[in-house]
Design an enzyme around this catalytic site. Structure first.
Site, PDB file in Angstrom:
ATOM      1  N   GLY A   1       0.817  -1.207   0.000  1.00 42.38           N
ATOM      2  CA  GLY A   1       0.000   0.000   0.000  1.00 42.38           C
ATOM      3  C   GLY A   1       0.850   1.255   0.000  1.00 42.38           C
TER       4      GLY A   1
ATOM      5  N   TRP B   1       2.260   1.649  -3.448  1.00 46.45           N
ATOM      6  CA  TRP B   1       1.228   2.115  -4.366  1.00 46.45           C
ATOM      7  C   TRP B   1       1.193   3.645  -4.405  1.00 46.45           C
ATOM      8  CZ3 TRP B   1      -3.011   5.256  -3.522  1.00 46.45           C
ATOM      9  CH2 TRP B   1      -3.952   5.319  -4.560  1.00 46.45           C
ATOM     10  N   HIS B   2       1.460   4.277  -3.269  1.00 47.94           N
ATOM     11  CA  HIS B   2       1.373   5.732  -3.221  1.00 47.94           C
ATOM     12  C   HIS B   2       2.515   6.419  -3.954  1.00 47.94           C
ATOM     13  CE1 HIS B   2      -1.646   5.111  -0.020  1.00 47.94           C
ATOM     14  NE2 HIS B   2      -2.039   6.317  -0.317  1.00 47.94           N
ATOM     15  N   GLY B   3       3.618   5.758  -4.116  1.00 43.21           N
ATOM     16  CA  GLY B   3       4.715   6.403  -4.822  1.00 43.21           C
ATOM     17  C   GLY B   3       5.941   5.520  -4.917  1.00 43.21           C
TER      18      GLY B   3
ATOM     19  N   PHE C   1      -0.481  10.300  -7.091  1.00 39.19           N
ATOM     20  CA  PHE C   1      -0.471   8.879  -6.751  1.00 39.19           C
ATOM     21  C   PHE C   1      -1.230   8.055  -7.769  1.00 39.19           C
ATOM     22  CE2 PHE C   1      -0.576  11.079  -2.476  1.00 39.19           C
ATOM     23  CZ  PHE C   1       0.791  11.134  -2.391  1.00 39.19           C
TER      24      PHE C   1
END
Length: 517
Positions: free
Chosen positions: A324, A327-329, A517
């Protein structure tokens, strides 16, 4: 094109809605096609070159999902292979655009090589439309996806309120709404409620989030440049970013829900006063709720969830949060942020297990216990946001060192001039008074002091609009409010003031944080 841009508010949105409802009088299909075309235009406004990428993704996933749903061999090897092809195809696209440079850079550092790679521009919203379609493929393979009208499917993926910053949608919650005749008929209640929710979101974004943003940026920029921060500077920057991100994401979520409700379509709730959470699990039930739902349903449970023993449960939690974070960066700071939240969740689950073994009733809470839980949760979340915001690991550590007092504490000398004898008391406990920075310090903590009570004491938008429930899945809780919106003159004046405040702030440079994102 941003929701808080002049082009969107005064050109795109009015034209889109007027023609949509006009076409809806004659043909639902033409109206749906128009809304899909408008959503594609909205996306291509950013960069027309990536429109083909979005369309190719839509067609690919539709064909794979349709094939999966029409097969009768549920659980067969062929079906699993087809699902794997679809998911791998989506992840390969996401991986190329979002992570290729990250992995090559780290490979070069780890193995002392110098492989080059062309810098890739990250397509807007690729994480959101990719995860939305992965969920669709899995639901198709499980037999949960029932409708396969291509126009409606295209609208489901490209629907402009959610396309570039979420929420992550489920096929089963959106497709029935696109098939309802009432969606294509103008409804004054929907327009009024939706525009009010949008106005609240616009105000949160352009007045509150963008208002405090410079004070967060100044501190993180100083840390990146190698400046040595002190205690109050570091906390001012960390709290400023914590509040900026809160009102930025809350504002966007309200704007998306409001825009969609104008059309008569309810989006799933994505933000529900997360800083009021009493523990870290509660935080993730309130923050980016549709991403949390996706990670739980399609990753955590697929890994085994809590079905394979306590140790495996903790591993699954940590794995889910690490992914997770990634996933954001594409950066180690995001991985560390995800790992930190994974650790928080593991500690929380272990503590809950210990309390159960000690015979505690987890359903009973006291005022003091709730206050302590909210305070501790907020504190650890703020620490996590430092890694989330910092451009480098070194600057994040620099800010955290200052936050725990390792660099001492200083205040602007202008404060000493007005503090009188209290200044001597501060000096006696080690606080130094330094020249300059008085205005920056005062404005930072004035903003923080003004916004923290809003976060913790004010009702959220869904509570205020509880009579109409413009979002899916909203369940009123015990913290009800008397500040409930209704269609009367008093609220009309309030909303006019709120909207005017938002519109007057449009000239300020602005971009939604979650767009990256």
């Amino acid at each position: 094109m941003l929701f808080n841009s002049v082009e969107f508010l005064f050109l795109f949105l009015p034209v889109l809605l007027i023609i949509f409802f006009w076409l809806g009088r004659f043909s639902q299909r033409l109206a749906a096609t128009w809304l899909t075309s408008g959503s594609l235009f909205f996306y291509s406004w950013w960069n027309p070159a990536y429109l083909g990428l979005l369309l190719a993704s839509v067609v690919f996933n539709y064909l794979v999902g349709y094939t999966l749903a029409r097969g009768n061999d549920v659980g067969s090897t062929r079906r699993k292979h087809l699902l794997a092809i679809g998911v791998i195809g989506d992840l390969a696209l996401l991986g190329y655009y979002k992570y290729a440079n990250f992995f090559i850079d780290n490979f070069n550092v780890g193995f002392d090589t110098s492989y080059g790679f062309v810098d890739v521009i990250l397509p807007l919203g690729i994480s959101f439309f990719t995860f939305t379609q992965i969920a669709f493929l899995v639901d198709s393979a499980r037999g949960k996806a029932k409708e396969f009208d291509f126009i409606h499917y295209s609208l489901f993926v490209t629907y402009f309120p959610h396309l570039i910053a979420g929420p992550v949608l489920h096929h089963k919650e959106m497709m029935p709404q696109f098939g309802k005749a009432s969606t294509y008929r103008i409804n004054i209640e929907h327009l009024t409620v939706g525009s009010s929710v949008f106005a609240m979101g616009l105000f949160k974004k352009v007045v509150l989030a963008d208002g405090i943003a410079p004070y967060a940026a100044a501190v993180f920029s100083s840390a990146q440049q190698g400046d040595q921060l002190t205690f109050f500077q570091a906390w001012g920057g960390a709290l400023s970013y914590t509040l900026q991100l809160y009102f930025d994401f809350s504002g966007y979520s309200d704007m998306a829900i409001g825009l969609s409700y104008m059309i008569g379509v309810r989006l799933p709730l994505n933000f529900n006063s997360p800083y009021k959470a009493v523990n870290i699990s509660d935080f993730w039930r309130r923050w980016h709720m549709t991403l949390s739902r996706f990670l739980r349903d399609y990753l955590y449970i697929s890994l085994g969830g809590n079905r394979k023993g306590q140790a495996r449960r903790y591993i699954n939690l940590m794995t889910t949060m690490l992914l997770g974070g990634l996933w954001h960066g594409a950066g180690w700071t995001y991985v560390i942020w995800g790992g930190l939240h994974g650790l928080y969740l593991v500690i929380h689950q272990a503590w809950q297990g210990l309390r159960i073994r000690m015979g505690h009733d987890l359903t009973r809470t006291s005022v003091g216990g709730r206050f302590l839980g909210v305070s501790l949760t907020f504190l650890v979340v703020v620490v996590g946001w430092v890694f989330f915001r910092a451009p480098t690991l070194h600057s994040a550590i620099s800010i955290l060192r200052a936050m725990i007092g390792l660099n001492g504490a200083s205040l602007p000398d202008a404060i000493a001039l007005h503090a009188g004898t209290f200044a001597h008391l501060l000096s006696n406990i080690g606080i130094v008074f330094a020249p300059g920075g008085g205005q920056q310090f005062m404005m930072t903590f004035l903003w923080i002091g003004a916004l923290l009570p809003v976060v913790f004491l004010a009702p959220n938008t869904q509570q205020m609009m509880s009579q109409f429930k413009p979002a899916l899945d909203y369940q009123p809780d015990s913290s009800s409010t008397r500040l409930v919106w209704s269609d009367n003159r008093g609220w009309a004046v309030v909303m006019a003031v709120v909207l005017a405040g938002g519109l007057l702030s449009l000239a300020r440079p602005s971009e939604f944080l979650y767009f990256q994102f």
